[in-house]
Design a protein around this motif. Structure first.
Motif: not given
Length: 312
Positions: A174, A204, A207-208, A210, A212-213, A216
């Motif tokens: 990230q 995973n 995504k949890d 932030h 979004s995947s 993406k």
């Protein structure tokens, strides 16, 4: 799950004789080639090749290569290779087309660690050079670091994960995306050394935390270039291979001027693995059966052969 339909009663000698007959005379009987090879699995095709050699002292693959042409010839040729030899050929072709580096990522990330090792051995036997040596010779900079790392990986394939590590490495990814510094050594290290199970846990977590995947997030934050595109493909192949293959087919079919090479690659390489599931996903996403879409965009013996591999 495999899509091809094979007969209950199989006779390699009879099939070899049928193929010999199809190749004799003034014109090749392409329909006979489709009828036999479009409905035989890898083990059966190997027996047919051996039977053909025993009967005629001739290499069946080379004979078919000389008898057929165009997209049909390429599809039949690749289908008749052993899976590791096929991937070695695909990798070699991809390196001679810089826009096809995604095929290298596909081979490195969608195959198991053991399969990738066998592919590297097959490449060396066929081309008398190592696969990683050729990848390094044909690429540069960050793309080289990523591709060589992916190709030389031998990932742990167990189910164990380290939840704390998944969280910390999701944060690293990230931060790299946020600072647009995704091509640093830490990002490449994570993508090229962690097990697929560990990476899926990391994705995973991303995504949890932030919303979004990671794929993406990459699309949203970064202008496109080779490295970013290959990084996203690597993540998709590791995390969602069925979705990756479905998208390859969708793009190939919808492209102005159908991408026959991409269609052939996916169908030939997945027909004995998970093409049934790819077909199901394609239908759910496009409201059109894959068989119908392929039939619309292809023709002749090439179309008949692809449809046979799709299970028709």
């Amino acid at each position: 799950m495999a899509s091809i339909v094979v007969p209950h009663n199989f006779n390699a000698v009879e099939d070899a004789e049928s193929l010999r007959k199809a190749c004799e005379g003034w014109g090749t009987n392409e329909k006979a080639v489709v009828a036999v090879l479009g409905h035989r699995n890898s083990a059966q095709r190997k027996q047919i090749r051996q039977a053909y050699w025993d009967l005629y002292q001739e290499d069946l693959v080379k004979r078919l290569e000389s008898e057929l042409n165009g997209d049909f010839e390429r599809a039949v040729y690749r289908w008749n290779l052993e899976p590791e030899d096929r991937d070695a050929v695909l990798a070699n072709v991809a390196m001679r087309k810089s826009l096809d580096y995604h095929v290298l990522v596909e081979i490195a990330c969608a195959r198991s660690a053991e399969e990738l090792l066998i592919i590297r051995r097959a490449y060396q036997a066929r081309y008398k050079r190592s696969l990683e040596e050729d990848v390094a010779a044909h690429t540069a900079g960050d793309t080289r670091k990523l591709l060589v790392g992916l190709m030389t990986a031998f990932r742990y394939e167990g189910a164990e994960i380290n939840a704390k590590l998944a969280k910390s490495e999701a944060d690293i990814l990230q931060e790299a995306i946020k600072k647009k510094h995704f091509n640093n050594d830490e990002v490449i290290r994570i993508l090229t050394t962690r097990s697929k199970t560990q990476l899926m846990a990391t994705f995973n977590n991303f995504k949890d935390d932030h919303g979004s995947s990671i794929t993406k997030a990459l699309l949203g934050e970064l202008a496109e270039n080779d490295f970013k595109r290959l990084m996203r493909i690597a993540i998709r192949c590791i995390n969602e291979p069925l979705k990756y293959y479905e998208k390859v087919l969708r793009n190939a079919i919808k492209k102005v001027g159908t991408d026959e090479d991409a269609i052939t690659r996916v169908i030939v390489t997945r027909a004995e693995k998970d093409l049934v599931h790819i077909k199901e996903l394609y239908y759910r996403r496009n409201n059109v059966p894959l068989d119908q879409a392929v039939a619309k965009e292809t023709s002749g013996d090439y179309k008949a052969f692809l449809l046979a591999l799709l299970g028709n």
